[in-house]
Design a protein around this motif. Structure first.
Motif, mmCIF file in Angstrom:
data_model
loop_
_atom_site.group_PDB
_atom_site.id
_atom_site.type_symbol
_atom_site.label_atom_id
_atom_site.label_comp_id
_atom_site.label_asym_id
_atom_site.label_seq_id
_atom_site.Cartn_x
_atom_site.Cartn_y
_atom_site.Cartn_z
ATOM 1 N N ARG A 1 0.856 -1.186 0.000
ATOM 2 C CA ARG A 1 0.000 0.000 0.000
ATOM 3 C C ARG A 1 0.888 1.231 0.000
ATOM 4 O O ARG A 1 2.041 1.176 0.405
ATOM 5 N N MET A 2 0.292 2.324 -0.411
ATOM 6 C CA MET A 2 1.007 3.590 -0.402
ATOM 7 C C MET A 2 1.172 4.060 1.048
ATOM 8 O O MET A 2 0.393 3.695 1.915
ATOM 9 N N SER A 3 2.163 4.897 1.257
ATOM 10 C CA SER A 3 2.295 5.570 2.549
ATOM 11 C C SER A 3 1.190 6.624 2.631
ATOM 12 O O SER A 3 0.510 6.913 1.636
ATOM 13 N N VAL A 4 1.011 7.220 3.803
ATOM 14 C CA VAL A 4 0.013 8.281 3.945
ATOM 15 C C VAL A 4 0.359 9.431 3.009
ATOM 16 O O VAL A 4 -0.503 9.954 2.309
ATOM 17 N N ASP A 5 1.636 9.811 2.965
ATOM 18 C CA ASP A 5 2.063 10.908 2.092
ATOM 19 C C ASP A 5 1.773 10.580 0.624
ATOM 20 O O ASP A 5 1.212 11.403 -0.101
ATOM 21 N N GLU A 6 2.142 9.378 0.194
ATOM 22 C CA GLU A 6 1.868 8.966 -1.186
ATOM 23 C C GLU A 6 0.368 8.914 -1.462
ATOM 24 O O GLU A 6 -0.081 9.311 -2.538
ATOM 25 N N SER A 7 -0.388 8.449 -0.487
ATOM 26 C CA SER A 7 -1.839 8.364 -0.625
ATOM 27 C C SER A 7 -2.439 9.750 -0.828
ATOM 28 O O SER A 7 -3.288 9.954 -1.706
ATOM 29 N N ASN B 1 -8.335 0.255 -1.800
ATOM 30 C CA ASN B 1 -7.474 -0.926 -1.830
ATOM 31 C C ASN B 1 -6.012 -0.575 -2.062
ATOM 32 O O ASN B 1 -5.143 -1.428 -1.874
ATOM 33 N N LYS B 2 -5.719 0.658 -2.483
ATOM 34 C CA LYS B 2 -4.350 1.059 -2.816
ATOM 35 C C LYS B 2 -3.690 1.940 -1.766
ATOM 36 O O LYS B 2 -2.474 1.921 -1.629
ATOM 37 N N VAL B 3 -4.496 2.752 -1.103
ATOM 38 C CA VAL B 3 -3.930 3.781 -0.241
ATOM 39 C C VAL B 3 -3.657 3.266 1.167
ATOM 40 O O VAL B 3 -4.062 2.166 1.531
ATOM 41 N N ALA B 4 -2.989 4.099 1.943
ATOM 42 C CA ALA B 4 -2.664 3.756 3.336
ATOM 43 C C ALA B 4 -3.936 3.459 4.122
ATOM 44 O O ALA B 4 -4.973 4.079 3.881
ATOM 45 N N PRO B 5 -3.874 2.532 5.054
ATOM 46 C CA PRO B 5 -5.065 2.152 5.826
ATOM 47 C C PRO B 5 -5.756 3.328 6.519
ATOM 48 O O PRO B 5 -6.979 3.362 6.599
ATOM 49 N N VAL C 1 -6.156 6.268 5.492
ATOM 50 C CA VAL C 1 -6.932 6.997 4.493
ATOM 51 C C VAL C 1 -7.965 6.071 3.851
ATOM 52 O O VAL C 1 -9.046 6.497 3.451
ATOM 53 N N ALA C 2 -7.647 4.797 3.787
ATOM 54 C CA ALA C 2 -8.523 3.826 3.128
ATOM 55 C C ALA C 2 -9.846 3.636 3.866
ATOM 56 O O ALA C 2 -10.891 3.463 3.236
ATOM 57 N N GLU C 3 -9.820 3.689 5.196
ATOM 58 C CA GLU C 3 -11.042 3.434 5.966
ATOM 59 C C GLU C 3 -12.169 4.415 5.612
ATOM 60 O O GLU C 3 -13.275 3.991 5.292
ATOM 61 N N PRO C 4 -11.913 5.733 5.629
ATOM 62 C CA PRO C 4 -13.001 6.644 5.247
ATOM 63 C C PRO C 4 -13.389 6.520 3.775
ATOM 64 O O PRO C 4 -14.560 6.683 3.423
ATOM 65 N N ARG D 1 -19.360 14.016 3.670
ATOM 66 C CA ARG D 1 -18.532 15.131 4.160
ATOM 67 C C ARG D 1 -17.764 14.727 5.418
ATOM 68 O O ARG D 1 -16.593 15.111 5.582
ATOM 69 N N GLN D 2 -18.397 13.973 6.291
ATOM 70 C CA GLN D 2 -17.721 13.513 7.511
ATOM 71 C C GLN D 2 -16.521 12.631 7.158
ATOM 72 O O GLN D 2 -15.460 12.731 7.786
ATOM 73 N N GLN D 3 -16.683 11.766 6.177
ATOM 74 C CA GLN D 3 -15.581 10.901 5.766
ATOM 75 C C GLN D 3 -14.471 11.726 5.119
ATOM 76 O O GLN D 3 -13.282 11.458 5.329
ATOM 77 N N LEU D 4 -14.842 12.738 4.345
ATOM 78 C CA LEU D 4 -13.840 13.619 3.744
ATOM 79 C C LEU D 4 -13.056 14.353 4.830
ATOM 80 O O LEU D 4 -11.845 14.538 4.713
ATOM 81 N N ASP D 5 -13.750 14.755 5.888
ATOM 82 C CA ASP D 5 -13.064 15.402 7.016
ATOM 83 C C ASP D 5 -12.051 14.465 7.646
ATOM 84 O O ASP D 5 -10.962 14.878 8.032
ATOM 85 N N LYS D 6 -12.404 13.185 7.754
ATOM 86 C CA LYS D 6 -11.465 12.201 8.322
ATOM 87 C C LYS D 6 -10.227 12.070 7.441
ATOM 88 O O LYS D 6 -9.105 11.964 7.935
ATOM 89 N N ILE D 7 -10.433 12.071 6.126
ATOM 90 C CA ILE D 7 -9.290 12.019 5.207
ATOM 91 C C ILE D 7 -8.436 13.267 5.393
ATOM 92 O O ILE D 7 -7.214 13.196 5.439
ATOM 93 N N GLY D 8 -9.106 14.403 5.520
ATOM 94 C CA GLY D 8 -8.404 15.674 5.706
ATOM 95 C C GLY D 8 -7.555 15.707 6.966
ATOM 96 O O GLY D 8 -6.554 16.428 7.030
#
Length: 117
Positions: A32-38, A69-73, A75-78, A106-113
């Motif tokens: 998986r990608m790192s958080v930065d790469e994600s 399925n590709k990004v860091a866990p 970020v992947a959860e939301p 929007r709540q999930q986008l906030d979690k990604i943010g």
């Protein structure tokens, strides 16, 4: 209502603009990608759904699933949650989000943010 669906896709990119964060090692054996790469990946994602509202919702759901399925866990959860919400939208009679679903997205986008600052 088509504009709402497009707005969610655009909102995703807008909220992730300037995305950066500390890199973390993958939590699973699946590469998986790192958080930065994600965050960088999400910031440059140019996916555009096509077709009817229902088709667009299904395409967005699938795209979110593929991305999750590709990004860091972290970020992947939301993103997975967003995929699940869009599956519900695609299964609806209109293929458009309810106000509650928009709030959930929007709540999930906030979690990604929180990870992509």
């Amino acid at each position: 209502m088509k504009k709402l669906l497009s707005a969610v896709v655009v909102l995703t990119g807008a909220l992730l603009a300037g995305c950066a964060g500390p890199a973390t090692p993958p939590a699973t054996t699946t590469p998986r990608m790192s958080v930065d790469e994600s965050c960088k990946f999400l910031n440059t994602d140019t996916f555009v759904p096509q077709g009817s509202d229902k088709e667009k919702a299904a395409q967005i759901s699938q795209h979110y699933q593929d991305v999750a399925n590709k990004v860091a866990p972290e970020v992947a959860e939301p993103i997975q949650q967003m995929s699940d919400i869009m599956k519900q939208v695609a299964a609806s009679s209109t293929g458009t989000q309810t106000p509650d679903q928009l709030t959930q997205l929007r709540q999930q986008l906030d979690k990604i943010g929180q990870h992509c600052k």
